[in-house]
Scaffold this motif. Structure first.
Motif, PDB file in Angstrom:
ATOM      1  N   TYR A  58      -9.705  68.609  40.737  1.00  0.00           N
ATOM      2  CA  TYR A  58      -9.395  67.198  40.184  1.00  0.00           C
ATOM      3  C   TYR A  58     -10.724  66.293  40.616  1.00  0.00           C
ATOM      4  O   TYR A  58     -10.940  65.376  39.615  1.00  0.00           O
ATOM      5  CB  TYR A  58      -7.993  66.717  41.078  1.00  0.00           C
ATOM      6  CG  TYR A  58      -7.812  65.404  40.838  1.00  0.00           C
ATOM      7  CD1 TYR A  58      -7.327  64.567  39.914  1.00  0.00           C
ATOM      8  CD2 TYR A  58      -7.979  64.580  42.158  1.00  0.00           C
ATOM      9  CE1 TYR A  58      -6.886  63.439  39.621  1.00  0.00           C
ATOM     10  CE2 TYR A  58      -7.379  63.032  42.173  1.00  0.00           C
ATOM     11  CZ  TYR A  58      -7.048  62.589  40.862  1.00  0.00           C
ATOM     12  OH  TYR A  58      -6.739  61.381  40.867  1.00  0.00           O
ATOM     13  N   LEU A  59     -11.161  66.433  41.495  1.00  0.00           N
ATOM     14  CA  LEU A  59     -12.263  65.597  42.174  1.00  0.00           C
ATOM     15  C   LEU A  59     -13.526  65.832  41.131  1.00  0.00           C
ATOM     16  O   LEU A  59     -14.187  64.961  41.016  1.00  0.00           O
ATOM     17  CB  LEU A  59     -12.636  65.588  43.654  1.00  0.00           C
ATOM     18  CG  LEU A  59     -11.479  65.414  44.503  1.00  0.00           C
ATOM     19  CD1 LEU A  59     -11.686  65.722  45.923  1.00  0.00           C
ATOM     20  CD2 LEU A  59     -11.156  63.672  44.360  1.00  0.00           C
ATOM     21  N   ARG A  60     -13.599  67.190  40.971  1.00  0.00           N
ATOM     22  CA  ARG A  60     -14.916  67.496  40.104  1.00  0.00           C
ATOM     23  C   ARG A  60     -14.687  66.803  38.614  1.00  0.00           C
ATOM     24  O   ARG A  60     -15.472  66.272  38.101  1.00  0.00           O
ATOM     25  CB  ARG A  60     -15.002  68.848  39.885  1.00  0.00           C
ATOM     26  CG  ARG A  60     -15.395  69.667  41.400  1.00  0.00           C
ATOM     27  CD  ARG A  60     -16.811  69.103  41.800  1.00  0.00           C
ATOM     28  NE  ARG A  60     -17.839  69.593  40.963  1.00  0.00           N
ATOM     29  CZ  ARG A  60     -18.465  70.656  40.744  1.00  0.00           C
ATOM     30  NH1 ARG A  60     -18.153  71.810  41.617  1.00  0.00           N
ATOM     31  NH2 ARG A  60     -19.291  71.102  40.071  1.00  0.00           N
ATOM     32  N   ALA A  68     -19.829  66.680  47.471  1.00  0.00           N
ATOM     33  CA  ALA A  68     -18.805  65.498  47.800  1.00  0.00           C
ATOM     34  C   ALA A  68     -17.608  65.977  47.549  1.00  0.00           C
ATOM     35  O   ALA A  68     -16.675  65.603  48.401  1.00  0.00           O
ATOM     36  CB  ALA A  68     -19.249  64.521  46.981  1.00  0.00           C
ATOM     37  N   ALA A  69     -17.073  66.613  46.626  1.00  0.00           N
ATOM     38  CA  ALA A  69     -15.816  67.128  46.335  1.00  0.00           C
ATOM     39  C   ALA A  69     -15.308  68.045  47.198  1.00  0.00           C
ATOM     40  O   ALA A  69     -14.233  67.964  47.822  1.00  0.00           O
ATOM     41  CB  ALA A  69     -15.946  67.770  44.961  1.00  0.00           C
ATOM     42  N   ILE A 107     -10.085  56.937  45.076  1.00  0.00           N
ATOM     43  CA  ILE A 107     -10.601  55.600  44.672  1.00  0.00           C
ATOM     44  C   ILE A 107     -11.308  54.781  45.936  1.00  0.00           C
ATOM     45  O   ILE A 107     -12.484  54.047  45.514  1.00  0.00           O
ATOM     46  CB  ILE A 107      -9.226  54.781  44.414  1.00  0.00           C
ATOM     47  CG1 ILE A 107      -8.602  55.534  43.264  1.00  0.00           C
ATOM     48  CG2 ILE A 107      -9.557  53.380  44.242  1.00  0.00           C
ATOM     49  CD1 ILE A 107      -7.061  54.515  42.755  1.00  0.00           C
ATOM     50  N   ASP A 108     -10.840  55.207  46.912  1.00  0.00           N
ATOM     51  CA  ASP A 108     -11.664  54.514  48.319  1.00  0.00           C
ATOM     52  C   ASP A 108     -12.968  55.218  48.398  1.00  0.00           C
ATOM     53  O   ASP A 108     -13.804  54.264  48.488  1.00  0.00           O
ATOM     54  CB  ASP A 108     -10.865  55.102  49.554  1.00  0.00           C
ATOM     55  CG  ASP A 108      -9.473  54.654  49.979  1.00  0.00           C
ATOM     56  OD1 ASP A 108      -9.193  53.524  49.443  1.00  0.00           O
ATOM     57  OD2 ASP A 108      -8.952  55.012  50.773  1.00  0.00           O
ATOM     58  N   VAL A 109     -13.298  56.173  48.286  1.00  0.00           N
ATOM     59  CA  VAL A 109     -14.287  56.840  48.463  1.00  0.00           C
ATOM     60  C   VAL A 109     -15.227  56.900  47.269  1.00  0.00           C
ATOM     61  O   VAL A 109     -16.570  56.517  47.388  1.00  0.00           O
ATOM     62  CB  VAL A 109     -14.335  58.380  48.880  1.00  0.00           C
ATOM     63  CG1 VAL A 109     -15.592  59.006  49.313  1.00  0.00           C
ATOM     64  CG2 VAL A 109     -13.560  58.509  50.456  1.00  0.00           C
ATOM     65  N   LEU A 110     -14.981  57.446  46.199  1.00  0.00           N
ATOM     66  CA  LEU A 110     -15.797  57.531  45.129  1.00  0.00           C
ATOM     67  C   LEU A 110     -15.823  56.120  44.210  1.00  0.00           C
ATOM     68  O   LEU A 110     -17.034  55.858  43.662  1.00  0.00           O
ATOM     69  CB  LEU A 110     -15.132  58.628  43.838  1.00  0.00           C
ATOM     70  CG  LEU A 110     -15.120  60.021  44.458  1.00  0.00           C
ATOM     71  CD1 LEU A 110     -14.527  60.908  43.217  1.00  0.00           C
ATOM     72  CD2 LEU A 110     -16.342  60.480  44.898  1.00  0.00           C
ATOM     73  N   ARG A 111     -14.875  55.479  44.328  1.00  0.00           N
ATOM     74  CA  ARG A 111     -14.942  54.195  43.311  1.00  0.00           C
ATOM     75  C   ARG A 111     -15.291  52.965  44.494  1.00  0.00           C
ATOM     76  O   ARG A 111     -15.697  51.868  44.106  1.00  0.00           O
ATOM     77  CB  ARG A 111     -13.826  53.961  42.818  1.00  0.00           C
ATOM     78  CG  ARG A 111     -13.989  53.180  41.570  1.00  0.00           C
ATOM     79  CD  ARG A 111     -12.716  53.467  40.631  1.00  0.00           C
ATOM     80  NE  ARG A 111     -11.785  52.344  40.907  1.00  0.00           N
ATOM     81  CZ  ARG A 111     -10.520  52.336  40.408  1.00  0.00           C
ATOM     82  NH1 ARG A 111     -10.309  53.264  39.371  1.00  0.00           N
ATOM     83  NH2 ARG A 111      -9.675  51.587  40.688  1.00  0.00           N
ATOM     84  N   ARG A 112     -15.175  53.297  45.776  1.00  0.00           N
ATOM     85  CA  ARG A 112     -15.593  52.404  47.122  1.00  0.00           C
ATOM     86  C   ARG A 112     -14.716  51.064  46.526  1.00  0.00           C
ATOM     87  O   ARG A 112     -15.077  49.815  46.652  1.00  0.00           O
ATOM     88  CB  ARG A 112     -16.936  51.864  46.956  1.00  0.00           C
ATOM     89  CG  ARG A 112     -17.996  53.179  47.428  1.00  0.00           C
ATOM     90  CD  ARG A 112     -19.124  52.809  48.092  1.00  0.00           C
ATOM     91  NE  ARG A 112     -19.950  54.009  48.368  1.00  0.00           N
ATOM     92  CZ  ARG A 112     -20.685  54.540  47.191  1.00  0.00           C
ATOM     93  NH1 ARG A 112     -20.652  54.308  45.883  1.00  0.00           N
ATOM     94  NH2 ARG A 112     -21.220  55.674  47.558  1.00  0.00           N
TER      95      ARG A 112
END
Lengths: 206, 216
Positions: A58-60, A68-69, A107-112
């Motif tokens: 999902y993260l990839r 990171a994933a 959303i927290d981490v990838l989109r900050r």
């Protein structure tokens, strides 16, 4: 072919799941119960081996680099471990719960960005007093079954769009470019897919 | 860009986690106030769960489980959650909106323009304007249209315009095709949370003249 589309699940996968893999989810729900009650590591290992690679995928799909994933998957799965006592199978299926944790973390981490969410335990939340607590238990399992059926019954091109909608953070115009379809076609197919889902999930009036 | 046409589209996009923060704030607050919307939203989250079960797994590194297992004992379990105590002060605003206000509602400094008073919320989201708007009971917002989209969530009181009447917890969607003049119900001020993705444009005679100078 763009990566997001090439890695769509094999056709009929969800259809196969709705018949065969209901017991997998039931087994994993017993496992999360065991984690909640006695921090059962063997039970958690089973949850990890099923959901770890799926959260990673999902993260990839949402654009995280491999390393990171991998780290974020660790983070999500450790959150599942820590919060096992907060899992409420009357409110959501295990897959839904894990999905929401993964979604919020990315959303927290990838989109900050902060993800604003309603809080089920906020006393100012407006409640529906007509829904007795007992019915909710059947409701979560029933919702998962209904959703599986509804998704399995979508024509493949609509199911694929729905998947892209959930697993690729892109405006409709980018999705259209990648699929080589006019924007209007993407929007109307997505609308058709959502309309079918809605009627299936919320009744004919939805 | 807000490219959703119905409230249900917004619920679905929030379940998918694709909304920009200001729009997500309006939708999440709508969900806190509206149990029927919450029931539909839960099913859209269940769609995410079903798709996650069906996704083609991507194998983790060989040592992934060893890495996680080594940390389990050090991770403190979080207790089950219960309804927490009532917050002090104003109960009009549910979470998550309450968390976005610098001070309780009563302590905020409103900027007034006639019957309308507003406070812009400090969100870091370029291109969006997120505002608490209070319209005096029975009074009208100046006639306006939109270059982009405007979402309006009623937090207290009610208003009506050409498209219908909206009470507490209702969410109204307006776009460039709507030239409207919302009016608060008599008897009670109407408090709304709005988010726009382009400046509103006043269309009344005085409004047109004022347009270069004010935003409301």
């Amino acid at each position: 072919m763009p990566a997001a589309i090439a890695s769509a699940p094999p056709e009929g996968m969800i259809a196969a799941m709705s018949s065969g893999e209901a017991s997998v989810e039931a087994g994993l729900e017993a496992d999360i119960q065991a984690v909640a009650e006695r921090r059962d590591k063997a039970a958690f290992a089973r949850i990890f081996s099923f959901y770890g690679p799926r959260v990673n995928a999902y993260l990839r799909r949402l654009g995280a680099e491999a390393a990171a994933a991998e780290d974020l998957t660790q983070d999500v799965m450790l959150t599942v471990w820590r919060r096992a006592r907060q899992f409420d199978r009357g409110r959501a299926a295990l897959s839904t719960w894990v999905y929401t944790i993964a979604r919020n973390r990315r959303i927290d981490v990838l989109r900050r960005e902060r993800r604003p969410d309603f809080d089920q335990h906020d006393p100012t939340l407006v409640r529906d007093d007509s829904a007795p607590r007992g019915d909710q238990l059947a409701e979560a399992a029933e919702a998962r079954r209904l959703v599986m059926e509804a998704v399995a019954q979508l024509p493949s091109e609509q199911a694929r769009l729905l998947e892209i909608f959930y697993f690729a953070e892109k405006p409709h115009s980018t999705i259209a470019d990648e699929l080589g379809l006019p924007l209007g076609t993407v929007k109307s197919r997505l609308r058709l897919a959502l309309g079918k889902l809605r009627r299936k999930l919320n009744g004919p009036d939805a | 860009m807000i490219e959703h046409q119905t409230v249900d589209d917004l619920l679905l996009a929030h379940a998918a986690g694709t909304l920009p923060e200001p729009v997500a704030l309006v939708v999440a607050t709508h969900l806190a106030l509206n149990p029927a919307a919450r029931a539909r939203y839960r099913r859209y989250e269940a769609v995410g769960g079903v798709l996650l079960e069906a996704i083609e797994p991507k194998a983790l590194a060989c040592d992934a489980w060893a890495r996680a297992a080594a940390r389990l004992d050090a991770e403190h379990p979080e207790p089950p959650r219960h309804e927490h105590a009532m917050p002090a002060g104003d109960l009009t605003l549910p979470c998550p909106l309450r968390e976005y206000l610098p001070t309780p509602l009563g302590g905020l400094r409103w900027r007034s323009y006639g019957a309308v008073a507003e406070i812009e919320l400090p969100l870091d989201a370029p291109g969006y304007s997120t505002t608490l708007v209070r319209v005096r009971a029975g009074r009208q917002v100046p006639q306006h249209t939109h270059e982009g989209h405007e979402l309006t969530l009623v937090l207290d009181g009610a208003f009506h315009d050409e498209t219908g009447r909206y009470g507490r917890g209702d969410l109204a969607i307006a776009d460039g095709s709507l030239d409207h003049r919302p009016t608060a119900d008599a008897g009670q001020d109407c408090l709304c949370l709005t988010v726009t993705d382009a400046p509103r444009r006043l269309t009344g005679w005085i409004g047109r003249w004022l347009n270069p100078f004010i935003r409301f």
